[in-house]
Each structure stands twice: as structure tokens, then as C-alpha cells.
Enzyme design. Sequence first.
Site, PDB file in Angstrom:
ATOM      1  N   ARG A  59     -17.829   6.716  23.201  1.00 17.99           N
ATOM      2  CA  ARG A  59     -16.370   6.709  23.155  1.00 17.99           C
ATOM      3  C   ARG A  59     -15.876   5.493  22.380  1.00 17.99           C
ATOM      4  O   ARG A  59     -14.802   5.508  21.776  1.00 17.99           O
ATOM      5  CB  ARG A  59     -15.776   6.688  24.568  1.00 17.99           C
ATOM      6  N   TYR A 112       5.755  12.384   7.256  1.00 18.02           N
ATOM      7  CA  TYR A 112       5.211  13.626   7.817  1.00 18.02           C
ATOM      8  C   TYR A 112       5.937  13.993   9.108  1.00 18.02           C
ATOM      9  O   TYR A 112       6.346  13.126   9.882  1.00 18.02           O
ATOM     10  CB  TYR A 112       3.717  13.431   8.057  1.00 18.02           C
ATOM     11  N   ASP A 184       0.664   5.296   5.067  1.00 21.66           N
ATOM     12  CA  ASP A 184      -0.117   6.533   5.100  1.00 21.66           C
ATOM     13  C   ASP A 184      -0.508   6.879   3.664  1.00 21.66           C
ATOM     14  O   ASP A 184       0.358   7.134   2.819  1.00 21.66           O
ATOM     15  CB  ASP A 184       0.730   7.646   5.725  1.00 21.66           C
ATOM     16  N   LYS A 209      -7.821  16.061   5.620  1.00 23.81           N
ATOM     17  CA  LYS A 209      -7.321  16.584   4.353  1.00 23.81           C
ATOM     18  C   LYS A 209      -8.298  16.284   3.212  1.00 23.81           C
ATOM     19  O   LYS A 209      -9.418  16.787   3.216  1.00 23.81           O
ATOM     20  CB  LYS A 209      -5.930  16.004   4.086  1.00 23.81           C
TER      21      LYS A 209
END
Length: 393
Positions: A59, A112, A184, A209
Site C-alpha cells: 500500500r 477538467y 496538470d 491517458k
Amino acid sequence: MDFSKTKKGTASVWAGETDSFYKGSSTVPIVNTVTFEYDDLDEWYEVAKGNREGHIYSRNTNPTVRVLEHKIAALEGAEDAISFSTGMAAISNTLLSLLKPGDRVVSVKDSYGGTSKIFLEYLPKFDIDVTLCETDNHEELEAEINKGCDLVYLESPTNPTLKVIDLQRITKSAKAVGAIVVSDNTFASPINQNPIALGIDLVIHSATKFLAGHSDVMCGLLCGKKELIKQVFAYREINGASLHPDAAYNVIRGMKTLELRINRQNESALEIARFLDNHPKVASVFYPGLESNKGHDIAKQQMKGFGGILSFELKGGYESVKNLLHNMKFVHLAASLGSVSTLAGPPRTTSHVELSEEQRKQLGISESLIRYSVGIENVGDLIADLKEGFEHV
């Protein structure tokens, strides 16, 4: 190994992979284990405290995942990087770990849709003030920043209207008031743009992406200054939005062809944008590679290529959008972007599905807008496909 002097295509393949892997494997092994065993308690303690390299629990860190983090750090020229289960996990964890009640954020209206929702609905619940400026109004951005703020969040080119922000100029204003600057870089990719070189503190990618490139895995990445990455890591460690090693492996594999894909998509997107710009049924085209685009000059200064995403507005409203898209063959009518195959759709079903029509209207996103993510198909076939679709508009 220092990749600062190598080309991006070489770093995409080799960064994070110069050490020997298990049993001499020439590809990154997928280490599917939850926990890591130590024979020596003192060594275990030193690793657990972060005093020496190693892994304790997946984790937190994992060998496969760490290769990916080293790779994006090398491509962006960052001190360190951290991964997440999705791009939105990267965005939300970054904001929630760096901000506290009473802080102020300055950002842009064209971010976004998921990011906009955080700004408009969730951060105010934590008594965090958010001011959203007109994206390409640099004077308004600077004026709001000069009033004082703790974090500036940028996106360039923006999703879905491809507006361009002068990252260096806005970062200079942010640094003058002591603000952290986050950008971003998903649309551009590290092949086309490196915000850290322009002064940005932290760079976010939805690796789902362009980085992964095949629409088969989700991942978010954050890279930048080590002390800030450490702060976000401490939050993600408890928040639990970790990346699985299987997903990390798929992103690593996709990134090896990143430069090849991006160069092809840059060329095709520019040719398609020019075709659309001259089409009588198109009201407007949004692509920074067009000389007529408002952000073209800034894009030329801070980008090496203009990217594989464009958007265009049709005459005739939403019915025209349906008539065009329903009569095309070489396009997936699907969300997401940056894949080897072409993807397209209106913001109402893709980038800004989370927002209402009224909210989209407030952001300047019309119902006749189409976001078009260019794949690696032959550009002549894609243009012929668009021509066929326009026959039905």
C-alpha cells in the site's frame, strides 16, 4: 542514473530500469505481494523508518510501482514522484494533503470537470476558498494571486477547449506570494511539455491517458519537489489510493512507445485541425497548433509539440453532434483520451459529465462541442472518416 542529458524516447524506455531485476529479467517483474519479509529486525526497522531503501507493505511502496515513479520523474525532470490508483486520486490527494481550512486556491475555469467539481463543491466544505479565473486572462489570474493565496492550480492545454496558460509567467506571480504551484500536464505529456522546467512545483498526470496509451489501465502520477511529494505520500499512505503493481506494469509498458505515439499524434492532430478549420459546417476549432489560435504564441514557447487532442464546435447544435459522430467508423464514442485508437465525444458525456448543462455553459462549454482525441491510425483515413460523417450533418 541521470537521464537529464538523454532524449525523451530513451528515458521512456530506460528510466527506472537500469538496475538488474530478479533472476536477470530484462523486463520489469510484477511483484504481486502485499508484504515484504526481513530476516533482520534492525534492517526492517531502518527501512520502515525510511533510513534506507526497501519495501515494507505494498500500500505504501512496491518495486514494480517504484520503477514507474522513477520513469515519470526522469521524463519530467522531477526530484521524486508518487503514483495513485487513478488520475482523480492524484488530483484529490494532492489538494487535500497540501491544503487546510482557511487556505485560498486560485485556479482557472477550464480545468477538467472532476477537478472543477472538487473546486466548486468539495473544497468549500472544508472552509477552503477557491477563486476560478478566466483561463486565458493572465492579468486576472495575476491580480487574484497577488491578493494572497496558498496554492495555484493550473492546466495547460485545458480540457476540453485547449486554452493555453503562460506557465512561467503565472508561476512567477505565485512564487512572489509564497504559493505552491500545481499543473496538470495530461494533455501535453512530458514529450511535449515539462512544467517543472518553467518553475512549477508539482506536475500531475492522468497516466490512464497518453502515458499508458492503450485505454486498458488506470493510473495517476504526481512528480516534483521531494519535500512536497513526501507530504502527499504521507497522506496517500493513510488514504490508501495506491497503485496496484499489475497496473504499474501496464503503464510502464505503454510508456516505452510514448515518444513514437506522441510524435505521430502531434502530426495527425495538426493536419486534422487544419482540415476542420476550413470546413463550412464547423463553427470553431480549438487547437494550439493553429496559427489563428489565441494561445499559439505561448504554446510555441513552452511546448515542443501541440498534442493529440483537439476540440471543435459544430454549426447546428447538439443534433449536429449526434449526426456526425453516429456516422463515423474510425472513432470510439467513449470517454477518456490519449489512446492508440481515436476517441471522441461531447463534454456532456466525457470531460464534464459531472457538471450540469448550466455549469458547463458558465464555463463556456457549448452543447455543440466535440472533443476529438487522435489515435495513431493513418491520418488520411481519419480525415476521410470525418468527411463521411459530415455528409450526414
